[in-house]
Design a protein around this motif. Structure first.
Motif, short mmCIF file in Angstrom:
data_model
loop_
_atom_site.label_atom_id
_atom_site.label_comp_id
_atom_site.label_asym_id
_atom_site.label_seq_id
_atom_site.Cartn_x
_atom_site.Cartn_y
_atom_site.Cartn_z
N THR A 1 22.68 -41.69 4.14
CA THR A 1 23.85 -40.89 4.48
C THR A 1 24.08 -39.82 3.41
O THR A 1 23.97 -40.10 2.22
CB THR A 1 25.10 -41.78 4.59
OG1 THR A 1 24.86 -42.75 5.61
CG2 THR A 1 26.34 -40.99 4.92
N ILE A 2 24.39 -38.62 3.86
CA ILE A 2 24.70 -37.53 2.95
C ILE A 2 26.22 -37.49 2.81
O ILE A 2 26.93 -37.13 3.75
CB ILE A 2 24.16 -36.18 3.49
CG1 ILE A 2 22.68 -36.30 3.86
CG2 ILE A 2 24.43 -35.06 2.51
CD1 ILE A 2 21.78 -36.80 2.76
N GLY A 3 26.69 -37.89 1.65
CA GLY A 3 28.12 -38.03 1.49
C GLY A 3 28.70 -37.35 0.26
O GLY A 3 29.90 -37.44 0.01
N GLY A 4 27.87 -36.65 -0.50
CA GLY A 4 28.40 -36.01 -1.68
C GLY A 4 27.38 -35.14 -2.39
O GLY A 4 26.25 -34.95 -1.92
N GLU A 5 27.79 -34.62 -3.54
CA GLU A 5 26.96 -33.68 -4.30
C GLU A 5 25.63 -34.29 -4.73
O GLU A 5 24.61 -33.62 -4.70
CB GLU A 5 27.73 -33.21 -5.53
CG GLU A 5 28.91 -32.33 -5.20
CD GLU A 5 29.66 -31.87 -6.44
OE1 GLU A 5 29.03 -31.73 -7.51
OE2 GLU A 5 30.88 -31.65 -6.33
N ARG A 6 25.64 -35.54 -5.16
CA ARG A 6 24.39 -36.20 -5.61
C ARG A 6 23.37 -36.23 -4.49
O ARG A 6 22.20 -35.93 -4.68
CB ARG A 6 24.70 -37.62 -6.11
CG ARG A 6 23.53 -38.49 -6.34
CD ARG A 6 22.62 -38.26 -7.54
NE ARG A 6 22.98 -37.32 -8.54
CZ ARG A 6 22.12 -36.46 -9.13
NH1 ARG A 6 20.86 -36.44 -8.81
NH2 ARG A 6 22.52 -35.62 -10.05
N ASP A 7 23.83 -36.57 -3.27
CA ASP A 7 22.93 -36.60 -2.12
C ASP A 7 22.39 -35.20 -1.83
O ASP A 7 21.20 -35.04 -1.52
CB ASP A 7 23.65 -37.13 -0.88
CG ASP A 7 24.24 -38.52 -1.09
OD1 ASP A 7 23.59 -39.35 -1.74
OD2 ASP A 7 25.37 -38.75 -0.62
N ALA A 8 23.25 -34.21 -1.94
CA ALA A 8 22.83 -32.83 -1.72
C ALA A 8 21.78 -32.41 -2.74
O ALA A 8 20.76 -31.79 -2.39
CB ALA A 8 24.04 -31.89 -1.77
N LEU A 9 22.01 -32.74 -3.99
CA LEU A 9 21.05 -32.38 -5.04
C LEU A 9 19.70 -33.04 -4.82
O LEU A 9 18.66 -32.41 -5.06
CB LEU A 9 21.61 -32.74 -6.42
CG LEU A 9 22.74 -31.82 -6.91
CD1 LEU A 9 23.37 -32.41 -8.17
CD2 LEU A 9 22.23 -30.41 -7.15
N ASP A 10 19.69 -34.28 -4.37
CA ASP A 10 18.43 -34.95 -4.08
C ASP A 10 17.66 -34.21 -2.98
O ASP A 10 16.45 -34.00 -3.09
CB ASP A 10 18.67 -36.41 -3.65
CG ASP A 10 19.13 -37.29 -4.80
OD1 ASP A 10 19.00 -36.88 -5.98
OD2 ASP A 10 19.62 -38.41 -4.52
N LEU A 11 18.37 -33.81 -1.93
CA LEU A 11 17.74 -33.07 -0.84
C LEU A 11 17.23 -31.71 -1.30
O LEU A 11 16.13 -31.28 -0.94
CB LEU A 11 18.73 -32.87 0.31
CG LEU A 11 18.90 -34.03 1.25
CD1 LEU A 11 20.08 -33.77 2.17
CD2 LEU A 11 17.65 -34.25 2.07
N ILE A 12 18.04 -31.02 -2.07
CA ILE A 12 17.67 -29.69 -2.57
C ILE A 12 16.41 -29.81 -3.44
O ILE A 12 15.48 -29.00 -3.32
CB ILE A 12 18.84 -29.06 -3.34
CG1 ILE A 12 19.98 -28.72 -2.38
CG2 ILE A 12 18.38 -27.82 -4.12
CD1 ILE A 12 21.31 -28.45 -3.05
N GLY A 13 16.38 -30.83 -4.30
CA GLY A 13 15.21 -31.03 -5.15
C GLY A 13 13.97 -31.31 -4.33
O GLY A 13 12.89 -30.75 -4.59
#
Length: 120
Positions: free
Chosen positions: A21-33
């Protein structure tokens, strides 16, 4: 699971509906990376992957996630039907409309719609 596609010469990381689940900044950063490592310019995330809080603008989750994509110059597509979220929220409808006028974050129904948007 994700798949790197090229649509109209644009590298796109297409994420599977199954997954974390994408629920915050950390998840977003993982995807961006991950997307950056694979050479993608856009991340396409099925609506099922987002935490419900993403669609309640008062939580600021959507803004925090989208801001990370903006900071790292990575496009974000929220893919799928979000009508159950927008039917009761004029603020979310307005937010989606504003995003879809830009070149950074799009809310699109399906891959065919994405193909059309990337063509122009």
């Amino acid at each position: 699971m994700s798949e790197l596609l090229t649509i109209h010469d644009v590298p796109v990381l297409l994420c599977a509906p199954e997954g974390g689940t994408i629920g915050g900044e950390r998840d977003a950063l993982d995807l961006i990376g991950d997307a950056g490592y694979q050479g993608a310019q856009w991340v396409v995330l099925p609506v099922e992957r987002f935490d419900e809080a993403f669609f309640r603008l008062s939580t600021r989750v959507a803004g925090d996630i989208i801001q990370k994509f903006v900071q790292y110059a990575m496009g974000l597509v929220v893919l799928g039907d979000i009508s159950r979220h927008t039917k009761d929220s004029s603020a979310l409808r307005d937010f989606v409309g504003e995003c879809n006028r830009g070149r950074q974050t799009w809310f699109l129904a399906d891959i065919e719609e994405l193909r059309e948007w990337l063509k122009s």
